[in-house]
Enzyme design. Structure first.
Site, PDB file in Angstrom:
ATOM      1  N   GLU A  53      -9.551   7.538   3.159  1.00  0.00           N
ATOM      2  CA  GLU A  53     -10.527   6.762   3.913  1.00  0.00           C
ATOM      3  C   GLU A  53      -9.915   5.392   4.145  1.00  0.00           C
ATOM      4  O   GLU A  53      -9.021   4.970   3.394  1.00  0.00           O
ATOM      5  CB  GLU A  53     -11.853   6.704   3.173  1.00  0.00           C
ATOM      6  CG  GLU A  53     -12.081   5.517   2.298  1.00  0.00           C
ATOM      7  CD  GLU A  53     -11.158   5.457   1.101  1.00  0.00           C
ATOM      8  OE1 GLU A  53     -10.479   4.432   0.996  1.00  0.00           O
ATOM      9  OE2 GLU A  53     -11.106   6.392   0.295  1.00  0.00           O
TER      10      GLU A  53
ATOM     11  N   SER B  13       1.840  -9.832  -0.720  1.00  0.00           N
ATOM     12  CA  SER B  13       1.437  -8.422  -0.634  1.00  0.00           C
ATOM     13  C   SER B  13       1.735  -7.748   0.693  1.00  0.00           C
ATOM     14  O   SER B  13       1.929  -6.533   0.734  1.00  0.00           O
ATOM     15  CB  SER B  13      -0.046  -8.281  -0.972  1.00  0.00           C
ATOM     16  OG  SER B  13      -0.834  -9.073  -0.115  1.00  0.00           O
TER      17      SER B  13
ATOM     18  N   LYS C 287       0.813  -1.231   0.000  1.00  0.00           N
ATOM     19  CA  LYS C 287       0.000   0.000   0.000  1.00  0.00           C
ATOM     20  C   LYS C 287       0.839   1.271   0.000  1.00  0.00           C
ATOM     21  O   LYS C 287       0.413   2.309  -0.502  1.00  0.00           O
ATOM     22  CB  LYS C 287      -0.948  -0.002   1.200  1.00  0.00           C
ATOM     23  CG  LYS C 287      -2.099  -0.972   1.034  1.00  0.00           C
ATOM     24  CD  LYS C 287      -3.133  -0.776   2.121  1.00  0.00           C
ATOM     25  CE  LYS C 287      -4.398  -1.567   1.821  1.00  0.00           C
ATOM     26  NZ  LYS C 287      -4.211  -3.016   2.049  1.00  0.00           N
TER      27      LYS C 287
HETATM   28  C1  LIG Z   1      -5.045  -3.966   1.595  1.00  0.00           C
HETATM   29  C2  LIG Z   1      -4.354  -5.236   1.333  1.00  0.00           C
HETATM   30  C3  LIG Z   1      -4.726  -6.088   0.271  1.00  0.00           C
HETATM   31  C4  LIG Z   1      -5.913  -5.828  -0.609  1.00  0.00           C
HETATM   32  O1  LIG Z   1      -5.871  -4.668  -1.360  1.00  0.00           O
HETATM   33  P1  LIG Z   1      -5.626  -4.675  -2.928  1.00  0.00           P
HETATM   34  O2  LIG Z   1      -5.932  -3.300  -3.344  1.00  0.00           O
HETATM   35  O3  LIG Z   1      -6.534  -5.691  -3.524  1.00  0.00           O
HETATM   36  O4  LIG Z   1      -4.214  -5.046  -3.143  1.00  0.00           O
HETATM   37  C5  LIG Z   1      -3.985  -7.231   0.047  1.00  0.00           C
HETATM   38  N1  LIG Z   1      -2.938  -7.563   0.824  1.00  0.00           N
HETATM   39  C6  LIG Z   1      -2.552  -6.782   1.857  1.00  0.00           C
HETATM   40  C7  LIG Z   1      -1.397  -7.205   2.675  1.00  0.00           C
HETATM   41  C8  LIG Z   1      -3.238  -5.599   2.147  1.00  0.00           C
HETATM   42  O5  LIG Z   1      -2.853  -4.840   3.182  1.00  0.00           O
END
Ligand SMILES: *Cc1c(COP(=O)(O)O)cnc(C)c1O
Length: 417
Positions: free
Chosen positions: A129, A394, A107
């Site tokens: 938000e 992610s 993010k």
């Molecule tokens: C917020 C988040 C997501 C989901 O958000 P996307 O916009 O779909 O990437 C996925 N993995 C993690 C670790 C997150 O913090």
């Protein structure tokens, strides 16, 4: 796989996407995307669109963005070979480590990019938000870094549920506003942020958290997050000596997935997005938008959404707060409809099991969101032995400890086996 277009139309749209011609000037990814917003919001979006066109690919913006990614975010993030997982799965597994990025997930790539853009556009104040709080934390950190005040709108219900993240945002200098209207969660917080934005579109910058919403946000977020796939592609060539056969990423709004997939669209690589299958396939039991949803408009964009027969947006469920969303970015709707990317889901239980396996085999506590991608990749490996698999890791799972402590650690008994 492709149900929406005739084969030649699907090919035409996909070729255009690969050539970088999506979205078009109306913000459309084929039939998806666009800008469906009330008249009052149009000037704010037009102003942003002009700013994105002027600055995003400007050399000095890119220099500043790349420098911040390198020096503050900690990029490039590692590409990690997973030898023990590979052996168990009968595959060659590589992990793109967004969990190693500052604040613990992908993010931050988007947050710092938009914060730099806000400054260039002359904004005096950034608003954002957040649902689970992760995007709020990334935004608060990015705003502190560029020296702009930050206000984060958050549903009153979410504020209760996510107290540690609220504290983190406060410490990073952000003001957190409790939204008491509507469902008192993310959707109400988004409405409140938009209401605030229209009061002063020149002075306020609205920092969106995923590749969703009206044009130009899905495009802007994709461009900022594509660093994930650009790095991963080169790292695979350097470290593995070849591109992967298949890449997996979890999909909430779709920002980490589009960031990984977009630079790989033109390659001969299977791409799989994994949504939250929750507790089952029933109404309200999951957040498997692309797997089970239908076309419709949500938050200014025509995409696939979870809605009932009357067009009422459905409640969702997922063990991972970051996937618990009833919409998805419009570019994913196009990539599904053209057959280029397959979207499947993994359940809460499968995600938990995958998280434990990764911890025990590779010493990586991944996020519950990310665990869905592992669960799907493991199933794939069973059916397709010997494949080279890339997984978009992610984020890290430290934030999920309050949830995880409710489940006994099953792998503790046979760790080291
Ligand atoms: C917020 C988040 C997501 C989901 O958000 P996307 O916009 O779909 O990437 C996925 N993995 C993690 C670790 C997150 O913090």
């Amino acid at each position: 796989m492709s149900t929406m277009f005739a084969a030649d139309e699907a090919k035409r749209l996909l070729d255009a996407a690969i050539r970088g011609e999506m979205p078009d000037e109306l913000g459309r990814f084929g039939p998806f995307g666009g800008r469906y917003v009330p008249e009052t919001l149009v000037p704010a979006f037009e102003r942003l669109d002009a700013g994105v066109q002027e600055h995003l690919h400007d050399v000095t913006f890119q220099q500043e963005f790349r420098r911040e990614l390198r020096e503050w975010v900690g990029r490039p993030t590692a590409l990690t070979f997973a030898p023990r997982l590979s052996e168990i799965w009968g595959a060659e597994v590589w992990l793109k480590r967004e969990d190693l990025a500052h604040t613990g997930a992908h993010k931050i790539n988007n947050a710092i990019g938009q914060a730099i853009l806000a400054k260039r556009l002359g904004a005096k104040h950034i608003i954002a938000e957040t649902g689970a709080g992760q995007h709020g934390v990334a935004s608060a950190a990015a705003c502190a870094r560029v020296g702009l005040p930050c206000t984060v709108y958050m549903g009153a219900v979410d504020i209760e549920r996510q107290a540690p993240n609220v504290d983190r945002m406060h410490r990073l200098g952000a003001e957190v506003v409790a939204v008491e209207s509507g469902d008192k969660t993310l959707r109400a917080a988004i409405d409140e942020a938009l209401r605030t934005w229209v009061t002063d579109p020149a002075g306020i910058y609205y920092l969106i958290g995923s590749a969703v919403g009206a044009h130009p946000y899905p495009y802007l977020v994709r461009e900022l997050q594509s660093v994930i796939g650009q790095e991963a592609r080169q790292q695979m060539l350097d470290q593995a000596g070849a591109l992967p056969d298949v890449a997996f990423a979890c999909v909430g709004g779709g920002s980490n997935a589009i960031g990984l997939f977009y630079p790989l669209l033109g390659d001969d690589i299977e791409l799989v997005g994994v949504e939250a299958g929750g507790t089952g396939p029933g109404l309200g039991q999951n957040a498997a938008t692309l797997a089970t949803g239908t076309p419709g408009v949500l938050q200014g964009s025509y995409s696939i959404i979870l809605q009932d027969d009357d067009g009422q947006v459905q409640e969702t469920h997922s063990i991972s707060a970051g996937l618990d969303y009833s919409g998805v970015g419009p570019e994913h709707a196009l990539l599904q409809a053209t057959g280029r990317v397959e979207y499947i889901s993994a359940t809460d239980d499968e995600a938990l099991e995958a998280l434990e396996e990764l911890c025990a085999t590779e010493g990586i506590l991944t996020a519950l969101e990310t665990s869905h991608a592992y669960a799907a990749a493991k199933n794939y490996a069973k059916r397709n032995p010997g494949k080279r698999i890339l997984i978009g890791n992610s984020g890290r799972g430290d934030k999920d400890m309050p949830t995880l402590t409710k489940y006994p650690a099953r792998t503790r008994k046979h760790a080291g086996a």
